[in-house]
Design an enzyme around this catalytic site. Structure first.
Site, PDB file in Angstrom:
ATOM      1  N   ASP A  18       0.814  -1.212   0.000  1.00  0.00           N
ATOM      2  CA  ASP A  18       0.000   0.000   0.000  1.00  0.00           C
ATOM      3  C   ASP A  18       0.852   1.270   0.000  1.00  0.00           C
ATOM      4  OD1 ASP A  18      -2.318  -1.451  -0.080  1.00  0.00           O
ATOM      5  OD2 ASP A  18      -2.724  -1.328   2.065  1.00  0.00           O
ATOM      6  N   ARG A  59      -5.620  15.909  24.727  1.00  0.00           N
ATOM      7  CA  ARG A  59      -4.332  15.610  25.345  1.00  0.00           C
ATOM      8  C   ARG A  59      -4.045  14.150  25.030  1.00  0.00           C
ATOM      9  NH1 ARG A  59      -3.411  15.961  30.591  1.00  0.00           N
ATOM     10  NH2 ARG A  59      -1.438  17.095  30.365  1.00  0.00           N
ATOM     11  N   ASP A 103      -1.150  11.373  22.381  1.00  0.00           N
ATOM     12  CA  ASP A 103       0.098  11.272  21.615  1.00  0.00           C
ATOM     13  C   ASP A 103      -0.033  11.968  20.262  1.00  0.00           C
ATOM     14  OD1 ASP A 103       1.235   9.865  23.635  1.00  0.00           O
ATOM     15  OD2 ASP A 103       1.343   7.953  22.590  1.00  0.00           O
ATOM     16  N   THR A 114      -8.525   2.259   6.908  1.00  0.00           N
ATOM     17  CA  THR A 114      -8.025   0.907   7.199  1.00  0.00           C
ATOM     18  C   THR A 114      -6.525   0.909   7.480  1.00  0.00           C
ATOM     19  OG1 THR A 114      -7.799   0.536   4.817  1.00  0.00           O
ATOM     20  CG2 THR A 114      -9.810  -0.270   5.869  1.00  0.00           C
ATOM     21  N   ALA A 115      -5.931   2.092   7.624  1.00  0.00           N
ATOM     22  CA  ALA A 115      -4.492   2.192   7.875  1.00  0.00           C
ATOM     23  C   ALA A 115      -4.235   2.566   9.342  1.00  0.00           C
ATOM     24  CB  ALA A 115      -3.875   3.190   6.901  1.00  0.00           C
ATOM     25  N   TYR A 116      -3.463   3.614   9.585  1.00  0.00           N
ATOM     26  CA  TYR A 116      -3.064   3.989  10.944  1.00  0.00           C
ATOM     27  C   TYR A 116      -4.276   4.295  11.825  1.00  0.00           C
ATOM     28  CZ  TYR A 116      -0.115   6.352  14.491  1.00  0.00           C
ATOM     29  OH  TYR A 116       0.532   6.721  15.646  1.00  0.00           O
ATOM     30  N   SER A 117      -5.282   4.940  11.251  1.00  0.00           N
ATOM     31  CA  SER A 117      -6.481   5.279  12.014  1.00  0.00           C
ATOM     32  C   SER A 117      -7.126   4.036  12.614  1.00  0.00           C
ATOM     33  CB  SER A 117      -7.489   6.013  11.111  1.00  0.00           C
ATOM     34  OG  SER A 117      -8.684   6.281  11.801  1.00  0.00           O
ATOM     35  N   LEU A 118      -7.189   2.963  11.857  1.00  0.00           N
ATOM     36  CA  LEU A 118      -7.759   1.711  12.349  1.00  0.00           C
ATOM     37  C   LEU A 118      -6.938   1.168  13.516  1.00  0.00           C
ATOM     38  CD1 LEU A 118      -9.793  -0.650  11.993  1.00  0.00           C
ATOM     39  CD2 LEU A 118      -8.154  -1.678  10.419  1.00  0.00           C
TER      40      LEU A 118
END
Length: 284
Positions: free
Chosen positions: A69, A169, A171, A182-186
């Site tokens: 990807d 507040r 990271d 479907t990437a980092y958010s998931l």
């Protein structure tokens, strides 16, 4: 049909895969154009035409991303500049955005008969504004506002079309397209969103709160992010895991729907939910 194949040059295994894929496509009747740097790196592919990358993309009918990807997203940025559709052939691990696997190259023969569809995917316009000017980026997957190397959390104030959304507040925050859901958010606990739903997804990363959850904003909304006054950490904005900018105290980040859209070439058949099931639920 003329195809421009792009690969991840950092992948040491990609040379033989490129040769195999290009040879198979040439045998099917496709014309292949390749970046001239590939001839030096992997040896020339018999029957392919080489040239500068921009000229190859301008001359092709479709950009083919051969890899995972990350390769597809990188290739898509080049395809966008020339308004070309992009198609993914998975040679990586998950390959969620790929149209076919390496074992399914024969399916591409249908392209020559016009058996394909082109779907538009929404992009994010990410603008960083400060005293020294502005920087604009397009995000296919996401834009991540996050802390530096120190362990302390960051404080980020978010507004939507001028109205306060909240102070986070955590990271950091992920602003994602439906494609990038479907990437980092998931991984950070965000929702999976059908790519046909035009939206902006905001997902906190490890929030220091019991009630901080993802929010889906309409594509017509304009989001603004400022660093909170209590920050002592360095803060960075990273777009699609590639371009990174360090934020200064006076910087503001604007996130909204981009005017451009990415065109994905699809062979049809599998719906989004079928791909979701195949790639994730049956992964083992």
């Amino acid at each position: 049909m003329k195809l421009c194949i792009m690969v991840n040059r950092k992948d040491e295994r990609i040379g033989p895969v490129l040769h195999h894929t290009a040879a198979a496509l040439l045998e099917m009747g496709f014309s292949i154009v390749l970046h001239d740097a590939y001839a030096k790196l992997y040896g020339p592919v018999k029957g392919a035409v080489y040239g500068p990358l921009d000229e190859c993309i301008a001359a092709c009918d479709c950009v083919v991303a051969l890899g995972g990807d990350g390769t597809l997203i990188h290739s898509a940025k080049h395809a966008l500049k020339a308004d070309k559709p992009v198609l993914g052939i998975n040679a990586g691990n998950l390959g969620f955005l790929a149209a076919v696997e390496q074992s399914e190259l024969d399916k591409l023969a249908g392209l020559l008969e016009g058996n394909y569809q082109i779907h538009e995917r929404g992009l994010l316009q990410v603008t960083i504004v400060g005293a020294s000017g502005r920087k604009d980026f397009l995000a296919v997957n996401d834009a991540v506002v996050s802390k530096g190397a120190y362990s302390k959390i960051v404080e980020l104030d978010v507004t939507c079309s001028g109205k306060p959304v909240g102070t986070y507040r955590s990271d950091g925050l992920i602003f994602s397209t439906a494609t990038g859901s479907t990437a980092y958010s998931l991984s950070a606990g965000g929702p999976v969103v059908d790519p046909s739903i035009d939206s902006i997804i905001m997902t906190p990363i490890c929030p220091h709160s019991l009630d901080s959850r993802s929010i889906l904003f309409g594509a017509d909304k304009s989001l603004m992010v400022h660093a909170g006054k209590k920050n002592v950490n360095e803060i960075f904005v990273t777009v699609d895991g590639d371009e990174t900018v360090k934020l200064e105290p006076e910087h503001a980040i604007m996130v909204g729907k981009a005017k451009k859209a990415l065109r994905f070439l699809s062979l049809g058949g599998s719906e989004f939910y079928e791909v979701l099931n195949k790639k994730f639920k049956n992964r083992g």
